[in-house]
Design a protein around this motif. Structure first.
Motif, PDB file in Angstrom:
ATOM      1  N   GLU A  17       0.845  -0.952   0.080  1.00  0.00           N
ATOM      2  CA  GLU A  17       0.181   0.054   0.306  1.00  0.00           C
ATOM      3  C   GLU A  17       0.982   0.651   0.183  1.00  0.00           C
ATOM      4  O   GLU A  17       0.517   2.368  -0.396  1.00  0.00           O
ATOM      5  CB  GLU A  17      -0.564   0.139   0.958  1.00  0.00           C
ATOM      6  CG  GLU A  17      -2.000  -0.868   1.322  1.00  0.00           C
ATOM      7  CD  GLU A  17      -3.321  -1.010   0.045  1.00  0.00           C
ATOM      8  OE1 GLU A  17      -2.763   0.228   0.021  1.00  0.00           O
ATOM      9  OE2 GLU A  17      -3.325  -2.388  -0.363  1.00  0.00           O
ATOM     10  N   SER A  20       2.333   1.650  -3.492  1.00  0.00           N
ATOM     11  CA  SER A  20       1.048   2.185  -4.353  1.00  0.00           C
ATOM     12  C   SER A  20       1.244   3.419  -3.989  1.00  0.00           C
ATOM     13  O   SER A  20       0.726   4.539  -4.856  1.00  0.00           O
ATOM     14  CB  SER A  20      -0.258   1.772  -4.062  1.00  0.00           C
ATOM     15  OG  SER A  20       0.243   0.295  -4.076  1.00  0.00           O
ATOM     16  N   TYR A  24       1.166   6.434  -7.312  1.00  0.00           N
ATOM     17  CA  TYR A  24       0.545   7.558  -8.366  1.00  0.00           C
ATOM     18  C   TYR A  24       0.836   8.653  -7.791  1.00  0.00           C
ATOM     19  O   TYR A  24       0.334   9.789  -8.386  1.00  0.00           O
ATOM     20  CB  TYR A  24      -0.691   7.025  -6.836  1.00  0.00           C
ATOM     21  CG  TYR A  24      -1.751   6.013  -7.209  1.00  0.00           C
ATOM     22  CD1 TYR A  24      -2.645   5.777  -8.264  1.00  0.00           C
ATOM     23  CD2 TYR A  24      -1.437   4.916  -7.249  1.00  0.00           C
ATOM     24  CE1 TYR A  24      -3.623   4.819  -8.903  1.00  0.00           C
ATOM     25  CE2 TYR A  24      -2.871   3.967  -6.555  1.00  0.00           C
ATOM     26  CZ  TYR A  24      -3.472   4.264  -7.982  1.00  0.00           C
ATOM     27  OH  TYR A  24      -4.174   3.184  -8.258  1.00  0.00           O
ATOM     28  N   GLU A  50      -3.928   5.872  -0.641  1.00  0.00           N
ATOM     29  CA  GLU A  50      -2.753   4.868  -0.192  1.00  0.00           C
ATOM     30  C   GLU A  50      -2.353   4.929   1.022  1.00  0.00           C
ATOM     31  O   GLU A  50      -2.226   3.745   1.292  1.00  0.00           O
ATOM     32  CB  GLU A  50      -2.094   4.362  -1.753  1.00  0.00           C
ATOM     33  CG  GLU A  50      -2.903   4.291  -2.956  1.00  0.00           C
ATOM     34  CD  GLU A  50      -3.973   3.392  -3.586  1.00  0.00           C
ATOM     35  OE1 GLU A  50      -4.061   1.927  -2.309  1.00  0.00           O
ATOM     36  OE2 GLU A  50      -4.413   2.594  -4.536  1.00  0.00           O
ATOM     37  N   HIS A  53      -4.484   3.312   3.532  1.00  0.00           N
ATOM     38  CA  HIS A  53      -4.944   2.404   3.147  1.00  0.00           C
ATOM     39  C   HIS A  53      -3.614   1.947   3.513  1.00  0.00           C
ATOM     40  O   HIS A  53      -4.199   0.698   4.946  1.00  0.00           O
ATOM     41  CB  HIS A  53      -5.092   1.917   1.714  1.00  0.00           C
ATOM     42  CG  HIS A  53      -6.369   1.940   1.354  1.00  0.00           C
ATOM     43  ND1 HIS A  53      -6.302   1.721  -0.405  1.00  0.00           N
ATOM     44  CD2 HIS A  53      -6.891   3.174   1.430  1.00  0.00           C
ATOM     45  CE1 HIS A  53      -7.255   2.380  -1.073  1.00  0.00           C
ATOM     46  NE2 HIS A  53      -7.768   2.490   0.001  1.00  0.00           N
ATOM     47  N   HIS A  93      -1.807  -2.945 -12.068  1.00  0.00           N
ATOM     48  CA  HIS A  93      -1.509  -2.786 -10.366  1.00  0.00           C
ATOM     49  C   HIS A  93      -2.695  -2.999  -9.851  1.00  0.00           C
ATOM     50  O   HIS A  93      -2.609  -4.257  -8.461  1.00  0.00           O
ATOM     51  CB  HIS A  93      -1.319  -1.399 -10.456  1.00  0.00           C
ATOM     52  CG  HIS A  93      -0.820  -1.179  -8.929  1.00  0.00           C
ATOM     53  ND1 HIS A  93       0.471  -1.013  -8.353  1.00  0.00           N
ATOM     54  CD2 HIS A  93      -1.238  -0.706  -7.787  1.00  0.00           C
ATOM     55  CE1 HIS A  93       0.688  -0.942  -7.234  1.00  0.00           C
ATOM     56  NE2 HIS A  93      -0.328  -0.499  -7.134  1.00  0.00           N
ATOM     57  N   GLU A  94      -3.764  -2.322  -9.963  1.00  0.00           N
ATOM     58  CA  GLU A  94      -5.203  -2.619  -9.133  1.00  0.00           C
ATOM     59  C   GLU A  94      -5.709  -4.305  -8.869  1.00  0.00           C
ATOM     60  O   GLU A  94      -6.001  -4.513  -8.033  1.00  0.00           O
ATOM     61  CB  GLU A  94      -5.959  -1.787  -8.950  1.00  0.00           C
ATOM     62  CG  GLU A  94      -5.752  -0.189  -8.554  1.00  0.00           C
ATOM     63  CD  GLU A  94      -5.426  -0.882  -7.243  1.00  0.00           C
ATOM     64  OE1 GLU A  94      -5.516  -1.592  -6.761  1.00  0.00           O
ATOM     65  OE2 GLU A  94      -4.716   0.616  -7.154  1.00  0.00           O
ATOM     66  N   VAL A  97      -3.170  -6.184  -6.943  1.00  0.00           N
ATOM     67  CA  VAL A  97      -3.339  -5.648  -5.173  1.00  0.00           C
ATOM     68  C   VAL A  97      -4.530  -6.962  -5.018  1.00  0.00           C
ATOM     69  O   VAL A  97      -4.571  -6.906  -3.922  1.00  0.00           O
ATOM     70  CB  VAL A  97      -3.959  -4.386  -4.933  1.00  0.00           C
ATOM     71  CG1 VAL A  97      -4.052  -4.714  -3.709  1.00  0.00           C
ATOM     72  CG2 VAL A  97      -1.801  -3.174  -5.406  1.00  0.00           C
ATOM     73  N   GLN A 127     -11.372  -2.978  -3.034  1.00  0.00           N
ATOM     74  CA  GLN A 127     -10.395  -3.084  -4.445  1.00  0.00           C
ATOM     75  C   GLN A 127     -11.454  -3.341  -5.814  1.00  0.00           C
ATOM     76  O   GLN A 127     -10.636  -2.758  -6.711  1.00  0.00           O
ATOM     77  CB  GLN A 127      -9.499  -4.699  -4.141  1.00  0.00           C
ATOM     78  CG  GLN A 127      -8.494  -4.373  -3.800  1.00  0.00           C
ATOM     79  CD  GLN A 127      -7.422  -3.495  -4.226  1.00  0.00           C
ATOM     80  OE1 GLN A 127      -7.457  -2.849  -3.443  1.00  0.00           O
ATOM     81  NE2 GLN A 127      -7.485  -3.425  -5.265  1.00  0.00           N
ATOM     82  N   GLU A 130     -11.888   0.019  -6.691  1.00  0.00           N
ATOM     83  CA  GLU A 130     -10.588   0.223  -6.968  1.00  0.00           C
ATOM     84  C   GLU A 130     -10.684  -0.279  -9.255  1.00  0.00           C
ATOM     85  O   GLU A 130     -10.119   1.157  -9.883  1.00  0.00           O
ATOM     86  CB  GLU A 130      -9.143   0.142  -6.826  1.00  0.00           C
ATOM     87  CG  GLU A 130      -9.093   0.760  -5.290  1.00  0.00           C
ATOM     88  CD  GLU A 130      -8.028   1.688  -4.885  1.00  0.00           C
ATOM     89  OE1 GLU A 130      -7.917   2.352  -4.143  1.00  0.00           O
ATOM     90  OE2 GLU A 130      -6.967   1.175  -5.554  1.00  0.00           O
TER      91      GLU A 130
HETATM   92 FE1  OFO Z   1      -4.860   0.107  -1.860  1.00  0.00          FE
HETATM   93  O1  OFO Z   1      -5.600  -0.117  -3.338  1.00  0.00           O
HETATM   94 FE2  OFO Z   1      -5.204   0.701  -5.051  1.00  0.00          FE
HETATM   95  O2  OFO Z   1      -3.181  -0.016  -4.861  1.00  0.00           O
END
Ligand code: OFO
Length: 169
Positions: A17, A20, A24, A50, A53, A93-94, A97, A127, A130
């Protein structure tokens, strides 16, 4: 009380996280240098999300008698091909995750740690949001197809776009 196995798995997720958030942030900075201010604001906001999170996980580990560890992070890439390439990478990426969250849920079930399993349900729902958000934005970008006027409007709209963080709803 967390088992050492769950504690270490959660700390790995803390790292993901945090990475991430940096990822970003790097995309936000690139977008800003390209004059894509709407996209930049959207990505800065997402980076902050993020971080929340990460924090939520870290504090859960501590509350359950473990020790949340602050990770060292690798430098994320600083250059991106286009805004479409950014959102393609975000979706990829998501999805990764989400797979990691599912893996964590699976470990909890095998370990009969129902408290952590319950805690992780928030991440499971997050998720879904996202991935949905990244797909929606990519669909818009595909419609525009690199057309400058469309891109200008897209960027302007993105500024007011909800980044999808459940806490904001
Ligand atoms: Fe934490 O949700 Fe995106 O990586």
């Amino acid at each position: 009380m967390l088992s050492p196995k769950i504690e270490s798995a959660l700390n790995k997720q803390v790292e993901l996280e945090a990475a991430s958030s940096q990822y970003y942030l790097s995309m936000a900075s690139w977008a800003e240098t390209q004059g894509l201010n709407g996209a930049a604001q959207f990505l800065y906001k997402h980076s902050d999300e993020e971080r929340t999170h990460m924090l939520k996980l870290l504090q859960f580990v501590n509350e359950r008698g473990g020790h949340g560890i602050i990770p060292a992070l690798k430098q994320p890439s600083a250059k991106f091909k286009s805004i479409q390439a950014i959102f393609e990478q975000i979706l990829e990426h998501e999805i990764m995750v989400s797979e990691e969250i599912n893996r964590l849920v699976d470990i909890c079930l095998k370990d009969k740690d129902y408290t952590t399993h319950n805690f992780l349900q928030w991440y499971v729902s997050e998720q879904i949001e996202e991935e949905k958000l990244a797909r929606q934005i990519l669909d818009k970008l595909k419609l525009i197809g690199g057309e400058k006027g469309g891109l200008y409007l897209f960027d302007r709209d993105l500024q007011s776009f909800d980044t999808g963080g459940q806490e904001k709803k």
